[in-house]
Design an enzyme around this catalytic site. Structure first.
Site, PDB file in Angstrom:
ATOM      1  N   HIS A  43      -7.022  -6.043   1.115  1.00 18.37           N
ATOM      2  CA  HIS A  43      -5.822  -5.051   1.051  1.00 18.37           C
ATOM      3  C   HIS A  43      -4.938  -5.634   2.256  1.00 18.37           C
ATOM      4  O   HIS A  43      -3.593  -5.675   1.908  1.00 18.37           O
ATOM      5  CB  HIS A  43      -6.484  -3.645   1.537  1.00 18.37           C
ATOM      6  CG  HIS A  43      -5.698  -2.709   1.510  1.00 18.37           C
ATOM      7  ND1 HIS A  43      -4.884  -2.504   0.298  1.00 18.37           N
ATOM      8  CD2 HIS A  43      -4.996  -1.912   2.262  1.00 18.37           C
ATOM      9  CE1 HIS A  43      -4.038  -1.348   0.486  1.00 18.37           C
ATOM     10  NE2 HIS A  43      -3.984  -1.057   1.812  1.00 18.37           N
TER      11      HIS A  43
ATOM     12  N   SER B 170       0.900  -1.169  -0.076  1.00 20.40           N
ATOM     13  CA  SER B 170      -0.045   0.006   0.086  1.00 20.40           C
ATOM     14  C   SER B 170       0.955   1.459   0.097  1.00 20.40           C
ATOM     15  O   SER B 170       1.830   1.627  -0.948  1.00 20.40           O
ATOM     16  CB  SER B 170      -0.991  -0.070   1.118  1.00 20.40           C
ATOM     17  OG  SER B 170      -1.848   0.831   0.976  1.00 20.40           O
TER      18      SER B 170
ATOM     19  N   ASP C 131      -9.257  -6.322  -2.862  1.00 19.75           N
ATOM     20  CA  ASP C 131      -8.860  -5.329  -2.070  1.00 19.75           C
ATOM     21  C   ASP C 131     -10.094  -4.302  -1.986  1.00 19.75           C
ATOM     22  O   ASP C 131     -10.470  -3.666  -3.126  1.00 19.75           O
ATOM     23  CB  ASP C 131      -7.621  -4.719  -2.894  1.00 19.75           C
ATOM     24  CG  ASP C 131      -6.753  -3.589  -1.907  1.00 19.75           C
ATOM     25  OD1 ASP C 131      -7.511  -3.167  -1.249  1.00 19.75           O
ATOM     26  OD2 ASP C 131      -5.681  -3.563  -2.057  1.00 19.75           O
TER      27      ASP C 131
END
Length: 314
Positions: A275, A159, A243
């Site tokens: 995620h 991320s 995600d």
């Protein structure tokens, strides 16, 4: 009577003003979340709780900010690859320890976990400019160590950490052997429209449509899509198709941009990965994918003894 067009213009103007106010007041709190709701800034556990061999490392970034990190080894004399791990935007490095514990076991590697400024025990306040300096300080520390193979340093970012890692990898082609990106966004500019849909008409990255009137207000744009195309080292893209935070299309776009100039890119999807749990949902295939990437791009060197035998005359 106010015309229909005037109402539309007033409405658009209101959205722009509201968007500007949100960006100015809250953007750092949206991008950087060092403290999870209901928890404290301190580490809930340390590697010692998981019986991991580790060292507390204290660093200084180039602008003087004091940083904390953990350097974790599977064994005291482990000479395997060293993973420089950059975490997501929320929480601190302690929240990633269970994943790192399995990483050590599966990949037989070292892991260096950096607390960004403002996170964990590190001083300061997070910003793109500052965290970029923090990442460089971590890498500079690693390349000076004598207890690791400095030719086998691989950056791993998830991320926000992927954005951080991409910048570091691009800036250090001779120090970083490879890059692993997991569930990373194209840019914060594009993510603004994901988090606050009305803003997508006024904020966006290089590939987006619209006037981008508010881009100048974004203090941490993290334009990964522009950076990744300049990276020369091998890149592994790990994408969780479920995600719920970063649309999977972002990873597809990053791969397409990188692969257009770099033939050492690999894109792997995990159908049930979300995620934060792609490393769990991916199961054995997840770790085998990373291991194969490491074996191909940062292979174990032959021992000095074997090398000497190869050089002996026959």
């Amino acid at each position: 009577m106010v015309s229909y067009m005037s109402l539309v213009l007033y409405g658009v103007g209101g959205i722009v003003v509201a968007g500007m106010a949100l960006l100015v007041a809250f953007q750092e709190k949206l991008v950087y979340v060092p403290v999870l709701p209901g928890l404290t800034k301190s580490y809930p556990i340390t590697p010692a709780r998981l019986r991991l061999i580790y060292e507390d490392v204290w660093l200084r970034s180039s602008d003087g900010v004091r940083l904390h990190a953990w350097f974790i080894k599977l064994l005291p004399d482990c000479r395997g690859p060293t993973i420089l791990f950059f975490q997501e935007n929320a929480g601190n490095i302690a929240h990633r320890l269970e994943m790192v514990r399995i990483m050590l076991q599966r990949l037989h590697c070292n892991v260096f976990m950096l607390s960004y400024r403002g996170y964990g025990d590190s001083d300061g306040f997070p910003s793109q400019h500052g965290i970029t300096k923090d990442a460089q300080a971590a890498l500079d520390h690693l390349v000076q160590r004598t207890d690791i193979d400095t030719s086998r340093i691989v950056v791993f970012g998830r991320s926000l950490g992927g954005a951080v890692g991409a910048v570091l990898t691009k800036n250090n082609p001779d120090k970083v052997a490879g890059l692993i990106l997991e569930n990373t966004f194209t840019s914060i500019l594009d993510m603004a429209g994901v988090l606050l849909p009305p803003l997508k008409w006024f904020i966006g990255g290089s590939g987006s449509k619209g006037p981008k009137l508010l881009n100048f207000l974004v203090r941490s744009p993290w334009n990964t899509i522009d950076i990744v195309g300049e990276i020369k080292q091998p890149i592994l893209f790990l994408s969780g198709l479920q995600d719920e935070m970063v649309p999977p299309v972002h990873m597809q776009m990053l791969y397409a941009k990188a692969a257009a100039r770099n033939n050492r890119c690999l894109f792997v999807e995990f159908p049930t990965g979300m995620h934060m749990d792609t490393w769990l949902a991916g199961g054995d295939r997840y770790w085998k994918t990373i291991q194969e990437f490491l074996d191909l791009n940062v292979p174990e060197k032959k021992s000095d003894e074997s090398s000497s035998r190869d050089l002996e005359p026959r």
